[in-house]
Design a protein around this motif. Sequence first.
Motif, PDB file in Angstrom:
ATOM      1  N   UNK A   1      14.996  17.515  35.240  1.00  0.00           N
ATOM      2  CA  UNK A   1      15.312  17.345  33.405  1.00  0.00           C
ATOM      3  C   UNK A   1      14.857  15.818  33.227  1.00  0.00           C
ATOM      4  N   UNK A   2      15.172  14.443  33.665  1.00  0.00           N
ATOM      5  CA  UNK A   2      14.591  13.432  33.485  1.00  0.00           C
ATOM      6  C   UNK A   2      13.157  13.626  33.199  1.00  0.00           C
ATOM      7  N   UNK A   3      12.163  13.903  34.810  1.00  0.00           N
ATOM      8  CA  UNK A   3      10.806  13.863  34.323  1.00  0.00           C
ATOM      9  C   UNK A   3      10.736  14.650  33.245  1.00  0.00           C
ATOM     10  N   UNK A   4      11.334  16.114  32.524  1.00  0.00           N
ATOM     11  CA  UNK A   4      10.575  16.602  31.360  1.00  0.00           C
ATOM     12  C   UNK A   4      11.680  15.359  30.327  1.00  0.00           C
ATOM     13  N   UNK A   5      12.464  14.825  30.546  1.00  0.00           N
ATOM     14  CA  UNK A   5      12.711  14.193  29.131  1.00  0.00           C
ATOM     15  C   UNK A   5      11.059  12.120  28.498  1.00  0.00           C
ATOM     16  N   UNK A   6      10.990  12.111  29.891  1.00  0.00           N
ATOM     17  CA  UNK A   6      10.336  11.138  29.884  1.00  0.00           C
ATOM     18  C   UNK A   6       9.012  11.534  29.612  1.00  0.00           C
ATOM     19  N   UNK A   7       8.219  12.865  30.116  1.00  0.00           N
ATOM     20  CA  UNK A   7       6.641  13.327  29.715  1.00  0.00           C
ATOM     21  C   UNK A   7       6.277  13.134  31.015  1.00  0.00           C
ATOM     22  N   UNK A   8       7.687  12.631  31.818  1.00  0.00           N
ATOM     23  CA  UNK A   8       6.025  12.956  33.314  1.00  0.00           C
ATOM     24  C   UNK A   8       6.143  14.320  33.955  1.00  0.00           C
ATOM     25  N   UNK A   9       4.950  14.399  34.966  1.00  0.00           N
ATOM     26  CA  UNK A   9       5.215  14.862  36.025  1.00  0.00           C
ATOM     27  C   UNK A   9       6.489  14.773  36.807  1.00  0.00           C
ATOM     28  N   UNK A  10       6.554  14.278  37.258  1.00  0.00           N
ATOM     29  CA  UNK A  10       7.745  14.068  38.653  1.00  0.00           C
ATOM     30  C   UNK A  10       8.352  12.433  38.639  1.00  0.00           C
ATOM     31  N   UNK A  11       9.949  13.140  38.388  1.00  0.00           N
ATOM     32  CA  UNK A  11      11.373  11.811  38.662  1.00  0.00           C
ATOM     33  C   UNK A  11      11.251  11.745  40.157  1.00  0.00           C
ATOM     34  N   UNK A  12      11.337  10.814  41.184  1.00  0.00           N
ATOM     35  CA  UNK A  12      11.985  10.471  41.617  1.00  0.00           C
ATOM     36  C   UNK A  12      13.131  10.217  42.386  1.00  0.00           C
TER      37      UNK A  12
ATOM     38  N   UNK B   1       6.542   9.146  37.972  1.00  0.00           N
ATOM     39  CA  UNK B   1       4.791   9.393  38.026  1.00  0.00           C
ATOM     40  C   UNK B   1       4.228  10.669  37.683  1.00  0.00           C
ATOM     41  N   UNK B   2       2.579  10.618  37.533  1.00  0.00           N
ATOM     42  CA  UNK B   2       2.160  11.376  37.071  1.00  0.00           C
ATOM     43  C   UNK B   2       1.572  12.354  39.039  1.00  0.00           C
ATOM     44  N   UNK B   3       1.626  11.453  39.283  1.00  0.00           N
ATOM     45  CA  UNK B   3       0.643  10.811  41.548  1.00  0.00           C
ATOM     46  C   UNK B   3       1.292  12.096  42.060  1.00  0.00           C
ATOM     47  N   UNK B   4       0.552  13.632  42.100  1.00  0.00           N
ATOM     48  CA  UNK B   4       1.580  14.667  43.541  1.00  0.00           C
ATOM     49  C   UNK B   4       1.270  13.144  45.026  1.00  0.00           C
ATOM     50  N   UNK B   5       0.641  12.353  44.605  1.00  0.00           N
ATOM     51  CA  UNK B   5       0.881  12.232  46.416  1.00  0.00           C
ATOM     52  C   UNK B   5       1.261  10.368  46.097  1.00  0.00           C
ATOM     53  N   UNK B   6       2.353  10.085  44.827  1.00  0.00           N
ATOM     54  CA  UNK B   6       2.669   8.587  45.354  1.00  0.00           C
ATOM     55  C   UNK B   6       3.963   9.685  44.883  1.00  0.00           C
ATOM     56  N   UNK B   7       4.469  10.755  44.489  1.00  0.00           N
ATOM     57  CA  UNK B   7       5.921  11.778  44.167  1.00  0.00           C
ATOM     58  C   UNK B   7       6.191  12.163  45.624  1.00  0.00           C
ATOM     59  N   UNK B   8       4.865  12.072  46.063  1.00  0.00           N
ATOM     60  CA  UNK B   8       5.109  12.785  47.907  1.00  0.00           C
ATOM     61  C   UNK B   8       5.705  11.965  49.046  1.00  0.00           C
ATOM     62  N   UNK B   9       4.730  10.205  48.233  1.00  0.00           N
ATOM     63  CA  UNK B   9       5.571   9.273  49.096  1.00  0.00           C
ATOM     64  C   UNK B   9       6.721   8.819  48.991  1.00  0.00           C
ATOM     65  N   UNK B  10       6.407   8.804  48.240  1.00  0.00           N
ATOM     66  CA  UNK B  10       8.249   8.223  47.343  1.00  0.00           C
ATOM     67  C   UNK B  10       9.065   8.984  47.994  1.00  0.00           C
ATOM     68  N   UNK B  11       9.223   9.573  48.269  1.00  0.00           N
ATOM     69  CA  UNK B  11       9.998  11.289  48.683  1.00  0.00           C
ATOM     70  C   UNK B  11      10.151  11.136  50.249  1.00  0.00           C
ATOM     71  N   UNK B  12       9.469  10.145  50.549  1.00  0.00           N
ATOM     72  CA  UNK B  12       9.570  10.163  52.055  1.00  0.00           C
ATOM     73  C   UNK B  12       9.687   8.941  52.074  1.00  0.00           C
ATOM     74  N   UNK B  13       9.652   8.140  51.408  1.00  0.00           N
ATOM     75  CA  UNK B  13       9.931   6.005  52.015  1.00  0.00           C
ATOM     76  C   UNK B  13      11.415   6.314  51.951  1.00  0.00           C
ATOM     77  N   UNK B  14      12.177   7.231  50.639  1.00  0.00           N
ATOM     78  CA  UNK B  14      13.206   7.144  50.690  1.00  0.00           C
ATOM     79  C   UNK B  14      14.191   7.592  51.516  1.00  0.00           C
ATOM     80  N   UNK B  15      13.930   7.978  52.748  1.00  0.00           N
ATOM     81  CA  UNK B  15      14.250   9.103  53.657  1.00  0.00           C
ATOM     82  C   UNK B  15      13.942   8.469  54.828  1.00  0.00           C
TER      83      UNK B  15
END
Length: 363
Positions: free
Chosen positions: A44-55, A198-212
């Motif tokens: 929902x937040x990604x859609x609201x901001x217009x970004x591809x991903x929210x983490x 972010x719009x980056x697949x790599x940044x979104x993926x890395x962020x999901x990894x780092x947060x956990x």
Amino acid sequence: MKVAANRLDRGFNQYRDEFEAAALEVLRSGYYILGPHVEKFEQEFAAYTGAKYAVALASGLDALWLAFKVLGIGEGDEVIVPANTYIASVMGITINGATPVFVEPDEYYNINPNKVEEKITEKTKAVLVVHLYGQSCDMNRISAICKNHSLFLVEDCAQSHGAMAGDRMTGTFGDIGCFSFYPSKNLGAFGDGGCIVTNSDIIAGDMKMYRNYGSSKRYYFDVVGANSRLDEIQAALLSVRLKHLDELNAERQKLAEKYLEGIDNDKFILPAIRSGVTTVWHQFVIRAKKRDELIEYLKEREIGSIIHYPIPPHLSKAYSNLGYKKGDFPITEEYADTVLSLPFYNGMTEEEQDYVINALNRF
Ligand SMILES: Cc1ncc(COP(=O)(O)O)c(C=O)c1O
């Protein structure tokens, strides 16, 4: 009449039934961390901001320091940042061992785009903008500078949920937009929370990894990460508030208009609005030369106020190691000596605002 600087209970009461139902549903679900409500809120937040991903993350500070972490910014690197900001913006840089390079603000309290380029060196890796008090920075100018110099652009949107520059939402101009859901924010949780977009697949993926804990697969650890997981209750409550965010920001716009129209006293400087951007009025900030006197005067009338922020980062004890002294950033220091945030919150009544306005006009 008593008017506090902020009233978070009013924000709760505006959608009380929805909040209570959402929290109860999570309590009964048996799923409390990084579950379906977090995923739903992220979409929902990604859609609201217009970004591809929210983490989703545990705080705004985590969003900032993890942003620089995943961009590979650390020891020996410089990041350009406004001198006039909350300390978390700077900590997001220094936690990674990078050096903050401060830039004075413009008349809108945001980083002055005319002063950014002169601070770029061969060590500069990124610019961090902060959309302070809810108003977007000059993103056309800053984006162009970052592009010309091949710098990462990170946005601190802790105070700007929903604010636009042109037809784009703050948080979507740069490589990473960092948000806080601290309870007093325009999109506030009922505890700590944060996220990046972010719009980056790599940044979104890395962020999901780092947060956990740096794990992309359960109990397999690829990097030394953090525990920065948003919990399910906060995510469910944030989904409720997000649904109402536009109407909440519209309410803040009305409150701001009433202050702008009603306050009439040449002892104060009222907020200026940049053309081509929207502000979501995270705070309503005036400047007063006799600020201490004003605070006392308001206190006598049971009116609260807050200074955002009394000590700029370069003069904070926490950053004495950077070697700055008073006078190094005179505009920032002048703001720190004179700014005052008036009572301002969703659910503020007309009577409360009239009471504050009358008091200010008689000061
Ligand atoms: C401009 C700014 N950046 C970062 C933060 C940090 O957010 P948090 O308190 O969620 O860590 C805040 C708010 O606290 C803020 O106002």
